[in-house]
Design a protein around this motif. Structure first.
Motif, short mmCIF file in Angstrom:
data_model
loop_
_atom_site.label_atom_id
_atom_site.label_comp_id
_atom_site.label_asym_id
_atom_site.label_seq_id
_atom_site.Cartn_x
_atom_site.Cartn_y
_atom_site.Cartn_z
N ILE A 7 0.84 -1.20 0.00
CA ILE A 7 0.00 0.00 0.00
C ILE A 7 0.88 1.25 0.00
O ILE A 7 0.66 2.19 -0.77
CB ILE A 7 -0.95 -0.01 1.22
N GLY A 8 1.89 1.27 0.88
CA GLY A 8 2.81 2.41 0.89
C GLY A 8 3.51 2.58 -0.43
O GLY A 8 3.69 3.70 -0.92
N ASP A 9 3.89 1.48 -1.03
CA ASP A 9 4.58 1.47 -2.32
C ASP A 9 3.67 2.03 -3.42
O ASP A 9 4.05 2.93 -4.17
CB ASP A 9 4.97 0.02 -2.63
N ALA A 10 2.45 1.51 -3.50
CA ALA A 10 1.52 1.92 -4.55
C ALA A 10 1.07 3.37 -4.38
O ALA A 10 0.96 4.12 -5.35
CB ALA A 10 0.30 0.99 -4.56
N TYR A 11 0.82 3.77 -3.14
CA TYR A 11 0.43 5.16 -2.89
C TYR A 11 1.63 6.09 -3.11
O TYR A 11 1.52 7.12 -3.77
CB TYR A 11 -0.10 5.31 -1.47
N GLY A 12 2.77 5.69 -2.61
CA GLY A 12 3.96 6.52 -2.74
C GLY A 12 4.43 6.67 -4.16
O GLY A 12 5.05 7.68 -4.52
N TYR A 42 -0.48 2.36 -11.28
CA TYR A 42 -1.61 3.08 -10.69
C TYR A 42 -2.42 2.08 -9.88
O TYR A 42 -2.93 1.09 -10.41
CB TYR A 42 -2.47 3.70 -11.80
N LYS A 43 -2.42 2.30 -8.60
CA LYS A 43 -3.05 1.37 -7.65
C LYS A 43 -2.32 0.02 -7.66
O LYS A 43 -2.91 -1.01 -7.31
CB LYS A 43 -4.54 1.19 -7.94
N ARG A 44 -1.07 0.05 -8.10
CA ARG A 44 -0.27 -1.17 -8.19
C ARG A 44 1.08 -0.94 -7.50
O ARG A 44 1.63 0.16 -7.53
CB ARG A 44 -0.01 -1.54 -9.65
N TYR A 45 1.59 -1.98 -6.88
CA TYR A 45 2.91 -1.87 -6.26
C TYR A 45 4.01 -1.97 -7.31
O TYR A 45 3.76 -2.38 -8.46
CB TYR A 45 3.09 -2.91 -5.15
N THR A 46 5.20 -1.60 -6.93
CA THR A 46 6.32 -1.54 -7.86
C THR A 46 7.35 -2.64 -7.56
O THR A 46 7.06 -3.61 -6.86
CB THR A 46 7.01 -0.17 -7.79
N ASP A 47 8.56 -2.45 -8.07
CA ASP A 47 9.65 -3.38 -7.83
C ASP A 47 9.96 -3.55 -6.35
O ASP A 47 10.40 -4.62 -5.93
CB ASP A 47 10.91 -2.92 -8.56
N ASP A 48 9.73 -2.50 -5.55
CA ASP A 48 10.02 -2.59 -4.12
C ASP A 48 9.32 -3.80 -3.50
O ASP A 48 9.94 -4.64 -2.83
CB ASP A 48 9.55 -1.33 -3.40
N THR A 49 8.01 -3.87 -3.73
CA THR A 49 7.23 -4.96 -3.15
C THR A 49 7.49 -6.28 -3.86
O THR A 49 7.53 -7.35 -3.23
CB THR A 49 5.73 -4.62 -3.18
N GLN A 50 7.68 -6.23 -5.17
CA GLN A 50 7.94 -7.48 -5.89
C GLN A 50 9.21 -8.16 -5.40
O GLN A 50 9.22 -9.39 -5.20
CB GLN A 50 8.03 -7.23 -7.40
N MET A 51 10.25 -7.40 -5.17
CA MET A 51 11.49 -8.01 -4.67
C MET A 51 11.33 -8.47 -3.22
O MET A 51 11.92 -9.48 -2.80
CB MET A 51 12.66 -7.06 -4.82
N ALA A 52 10.53 -7.74 -2.44
CA ALA A 52 10.25 -8.18 -1.07
C ALA A 52 9.44 -9.48 -1.06
O ALA A 52 9.62 -10.32 -0.17
CB ALA A 52 9.49 -7.09 -0.33
N THR A 230 9.63 3.98 -2.05
CA THR A 230 10.49 3.15 -1.21
C THR A 230 10.38 3.55 0.25
O THR A 230 10.26 2.70 1.13
CB THR A 230 11.95 3.25 -1.68
N VAL A 231 10.43 4.84 0.51
CA VAL A 231 10.34 5.31 1.90
C VAL A 231 9.00 4.92 2.51
O VAL A 231 8.94 4.40 3.64
CB VAL A 231 10.55 6.84 1.96
N ALA A 232 7.92 5.13 1.79
CA ALA A 232 6.59 4.79 2.31
C ALA A 232 6.44 3.29 2.52
O ALA A 232 5.88 2.85 3.54
CB ALA A 232 5.51 5.30 1.37
N ALA A 233 6.92 2.49 1.58
CA ALA A 233 6.81 1.04 1.71
C ALA A 233 7.56 0.55 2.94
O ALA A 233 7.05 -0.27 3.73
CB ALA A 233 7.35 0.35 0.46
N LEU A 234 8.77 1.04 3.14
CA LEU A 234 9.57 0.61 4.29
C LEU A 234 8.94 1.07 5.60
O LEU A 234 8.88 0.31 6.57
CB LEU A 234 10.99 1.14 4.17
N CYS A 235 8.46 2.31 5.63
CA CYS A 235 7.82 2.80 6.84
C CYS A 235 6.59 1.97 7.20
O CYS A 235 6.38 1.61 8.37
CB CYS A 235 7.43 4.27 6.67
#
Length: 280
Positions: A7-12, A42-52, A230-235
């Motif tokens: 969610i943080g990733d997609a929103y951020g 858009y309303k989708r996560y990025t590489d940050d979440t995919q690699m996680a 990235t910052v939002a996803a990690l937070c």
């Protein structure tokens, strides 16, 4: 954890490296925004979440890690669900690879970027600190074989570990990380937040240390600008483990998040599997 990070990733992603005027006008937690470069994000996560996700699946599947196993999982997860957000360096290397051996041969792993940190949070589930640090280093060197890349991945996993295992009555988060890594860091935020490992993790650790509300934390992590996804996803990942913090987020963030094969329900099942394996 992974759901909140996604969610943080997609929103951020809608604010990543956008002008501060755009951020200040639109970062009000009322809707997702399209990425400034890749409209499909858009309303989708990025590489940050995919690699996680790759790291999380490996935690569930493998007790012993090595660089090839990690790289194999990165390639597998990328090819089953290609998506944007990766740097050209990593995207092109994954795209050209059939397996982990290919990836290791192709990738230039001398980066100081925050990629090794953005995917490391699930490793914080490990109770054994020595194993946690070892797994962080193994996964980092596949693409970020630098002092910064390795240490910043450890910081993120240690932050999750600190809150998951209720160490707040023994130390502060910053002291715990400094003591464990034998560092003397004074965590601070430099805005806009750069995509290298040190400024990203400096900001994230500072933000989550002070946060008491997930919604407020999400907004704050975006307000600084820079590498906002990235910052939002990690937070969000770290704060999901912080006891006593307000854990609610606006409903639209859950309801409108992608929910195809590897979307919301998949992430929920992955979180459940991790929590079942790594009980307190």
């Amino acid at each position: 954890m992974i759901l909140e990070a996604a969610i943080g990733d997609a929103y951020g992603a809608g604010f990543e490296f956008r002008k501060m005027e755009f951020i200040l006008k639109n970062n009000n937690l009322t809707q997702y925004h399209k990425h400034g470069l890749y409209t499909e994000i858009y309303k989708r996560y990025t590489d940050d979440t995919q690699m996680a996700i790759a790291i999380s699946e490996l935690l569930l599947e493998e007790e012993n890690w090595n660089e090839i196993k990690v790289a194999n999982k990165f390639v597998e997860v990328f090819h089953r669900d290609k998506r944007r957000g990766y740097s050209d360096r990593v995207y092109n290397s994954l795209d050209a690879s059939k397996n982990g051996s290919d990836f290791i041969k192709i990738i230039n792993n001398g980066s100081n970027g925050n990629g090794s940190a953005m995917r490391a949070y699930a490793i914080g589930h490990l109770k054994n600190i020595e194993q946690l640090l070892s797994f962080c280093e193994i996964q980092a060197i596949t693409s970020h074989n630098t002092k910064e890349g390795i240490s910043c991945a450890k910081r993120v996993a240690l932050a999750v570990h600190f809150f998951k295992y209720n160490l707040e009555n023994q130390s502060t988060l910053t002291d715990f990380i400094n003591d464990t890594l034998k560092e003397k860091e004074n965590y601070r935020i430099t805005s806009p937040i750069d995509m290298h490992g040190y400024p990203t993790t400096q900001a994230v650790i500072k933000i989550v240390s002070e946060a008491s509300s997930m919604s407020d934390c999400l907004k704050k992590s975006i307000d600084y600008g820079g590498d906002t996804d990235t910052v939002a996803a990690l937070c969000m990942a770290i704060l999901s483990q912080k006891k006593g913090s307000e854990q609610t987020l606006p409903n639209f963030l859950y309801e409108e998040l992608e929910n195809d094969t590897y979307g919301k329900n998949f992430l929920i099942k992955l979180d459940v599997a991790l929590n079942n394996k790594f009980r307190f």
